[in-house]
Design an enzyme around this catalytic site. Structure first.
Site, PDB file in Angstrom:
ATOM      1  N   GLU A   1       9.991 -16.116  12.343  1.00 27.03           N
ATOM      2  CA  GLU A   1      10.595 -15.720  11.059  1.00 27.03           C
ATOM      3  C   GLU A   1      10.654 -16.927  10.133  1.00 27.03           C
ATOM      4  OE1 GLU A   1      14.492 -14.094  11.476  1.00 27.03           O
ATOM      5  OE2 GLU A   1      13.725 -12.139  12.094  1.00 27.03           O
TER       6      GLU A   1
ATOM      7  N   ARG B   1      10.962 -10.523  21.190  1.00 32.37           N
ATOM      8  CA  ARG B   1      10.881  -9.102  21.566  1.00 32.37           C
ATOM      9  C   ARG B   1       9.834  -8.394  20.704  1.00 32.37           C
ATOM     10  NH1 ARG B   1      15.080  -9.689  17.729  1.00 32.37           N
ATOM     11  NH2 ARG B   1      14.531  -8.517  15.862  1.00 32.37           N
TER      12      ARG B   1
ATOM     13  N   VAL C   1      11.086  -3.764  15.399  1.00 33.17           N
ATOM     14  CA  VAL C   1      11.083  -2.435  14.782  1.00 33.17           C
ATOM     15  C   VAL C   1       9.832  -2.258  13.918  1.00 33.17           C
ATOM     16  CG1 VAL C   1      12.323  -0.876  13.225  1.00 33.17           C
ATOM     17  CG2 VAL C   1      13.622  -2.390  14.735  1.00 33.17           C
TER      18      VAL C   1
ATOM     19  N   ARG D   1      12.117   2.532   6.905  1.00 34.16           N
ATOM     20  CA  ARG D   1      13.024   2.914   7.994  1.00 34.16           C
ATOM     21  C   ARG D   1      13.897   4.067   7.512  1.00 34.16           C
ATOM     22  NH1 ARG D   1      15.284  -2.449  11.096  1.00 34.16           N
ATOM     23  NH2 ARG D   1      13.364  -3.668  11.008  1.00 34.16           N
TER      24      ARG D   1
END
Ligand code: MV4
Length: 450
Positions: free
Chosen positions: A279, A295, A298, A341
């Site tokens: 990031e 991980r 999304v 989303r």
């Protein structure tokens, strides 16, 4: 290779549980869906080859309960555990216990997760490997008040105090001037100790109007590492992403390759394994590292649509000890992808709106993908985040991806609960958004639905 994932426990819920299940079907891996009492009737639970109830609705007593998750893997004779995102996905102790119980953890090594979970260690590691970071304290802030004040003035105000145990917006405080410094340090370290059991703080120069851009990486255990381009995640509210896209608008191919290669080299040096996300804040043409996520995220589908790579399948394959079957020269970026989303929430107040979906129509057509576990009569439980799905569109260019998104959102119908679809439609109509390259403050400055 003699390691072979035969049966995998999906230690998560909702759309990502379904996404992992789909990847396993493609790979001929049997699935065990874990669920809380609140998710007992969800369709994806029945789609799995087996399912195990791991506890009451509260996440703490179910999806976050390490002993229950591992016990479920044992009783079903599974040999791998996929943590998805959130919950236990970045818990190094969990990854360690999974491996000590002789299951394959779908993710990097526990030590890597631990290193990235401590933000000071993460930034120090990155800086030492040549990743550009925000000018700051380069570690824990000094104990000595005079040293602290001198360092702060060298970095320059406004400053941002951050808790090493924090991340994702937790444990941060802006300091505008020297008079406020000592009190801010005291308050923030108290809060950090209470929230994370760790009162270590670091400080950085506060960037006024950055974009949030992240780089996706994919690595096997043999030192093969690829970057899969970037994602712009600047459209967010209170650290919750709302819209993501790939590639990030306005970043040149040269700059993308440059930062991508820095991330790849860093992964090689730390023997990173699995999928990962670097990031960055991006301001005035410069990338500044803030955090690394170990991980699947999304927003991984936007990367899948522009690269054509199934990230979840690749993640499972490399966890299973396979060598990557392609190289950086095989990774291309075709067109543009956007993800909205869809949350069960009031589009104006953002108050969660759980309950029964009386009717849902999922959009389709060219360049439209929907990742959702929702269906007509599905009951959105009130206990977890309010994400009921993601609409992802792909086009030859950003304009076409946006047009397909507008069409898809217009076609999508959800009755019985409120959703943030009207907010997405409002953002898509916004000229600043249409131009591309908005900063992280865009949404709070732009809230008017219809
Ligand atoms: C910053 C920043 C400005 N300057 N650091 C917030 C979440 C955490 N991951 C890092 N965050 C920020 N760090 C400096 N030196 C602004 C933010 C920030 C932010 C970053 C990414 C995405 C959304 C954000 C929303 C508000 C603040």
């Amino acid at each position: 290779m003699n390691r072979r994932i035969r049966k995998l426990v999906i230690a998560n819920r909702g759309e990502i549980a379904l996404r992992i299940l789909r990847a396993c079907r493609q790979l001929d891996i049997l699935t065990v869906a874990l669920h809380s009492e609140a998710d007992h009737d969800a369709k994806y639970v029945r789609l799995a080859d087996e399912s195990v109830c791991i506890g009451p609705p509260s996440a703490r007593d179910s999806y976050l309960n390490m002993a229950s998750v591992i016990a479920a893997a044992e009783v079903t004779d599974a040999n791998a555990i996929h943590p998805g995102y959130g919950f236990l996905s970045e818990n190094a102790d969990f990854a360690e216990q999974v491996e000590q119980s002789n299951f394959i953890f779908v993710g990097p090594n526990p030590e890597t997760i631990r290193t990235m979970g401590d933000k000071i260690t993460a930034i120090t590691t990155m800086r030492n490997m040549g990743v550009p970071c925000i000018p700051g304290s380069n570690g824990t802030i000094p104990q000595n008040r005079d040293e602290l004040i001198i360092l702060a003035s060298q970095i320059g105000y406004p400053l941002l105090l951050k808790a090493s145990g924090g991340g994702g917006g937790k444990g941060m405080r802006q300091v505008l001037r020297e008079q406020d410094l000592l009190e801010a340090v005291e308050l923030t370290s108290k809060e950090a100790l209470a929230a994370f059991g760790n009162d270590s703080l670091y400080m950085e120069r506060y960037l006024q109007s950055p974009r949030h851009i992240e780089i996706q990486v994919l690595a096997d255990q043999y030192g093969n590492v690829l970057h899969l381009g970037d994602r712009d995640c600047s459209i967010q509210r209170r650290y919750q992403k709302v819209i993501e896209e790939s590639l990030a608008p306005g970043i040149s191919d040269e700059q993308r390759s440059e930062i991508g290669e820095i991330c790849v080299n860093t992964c090689k040096q730390m023997q990173y394994k699995g999928v990962g996300t670097f990031e960055f804040l991006f301001q005035d043409g410069q990338f500044y590292f803030i955090e690394m996520n170990t991980r699947i995220q999304v927003e991984h589908p936007v990367t899948e649509l522009v690269t054509g790579i199934d990230l979840v399948q690749e993640q499972i394959l490399v966890a299973d000890g396979n060598e990557l079957g392609f190289g950086q020269q095989d990774v291309g970026f075709t067109g543009h992808a956007i993800e909205c989303r869809i949350n069960a929430e009031d589009p104006e107040t953002f108050i969660p709106s759980p309950g029964r979906i009386a009717r849902i129509h999922i959009p389709g057509g060219p360049g439209v993908r929907v990742d959702s576990h929702a269906y007509t009569n599905y009951n959105v439980p009130p206990f977890y985040d309010s994400l009921i799905g993601k609409v992802i569109t792909h086009g030859r260019n950003r304009k076409e991806a946006m047009a397909r998104m507008s069409g898809a959102l217009q076609e999508m119908q959800v009755e019985g609960i409120k959703t943030n679809i009207p907010m997405h439609q409002s953002i898509l109509r916004n000229q600043g958004f249409q131009q591309g390259g908005c900063d992280i403050h865009f949404l709070k400055n732009q809230i008017d639905v219809d």
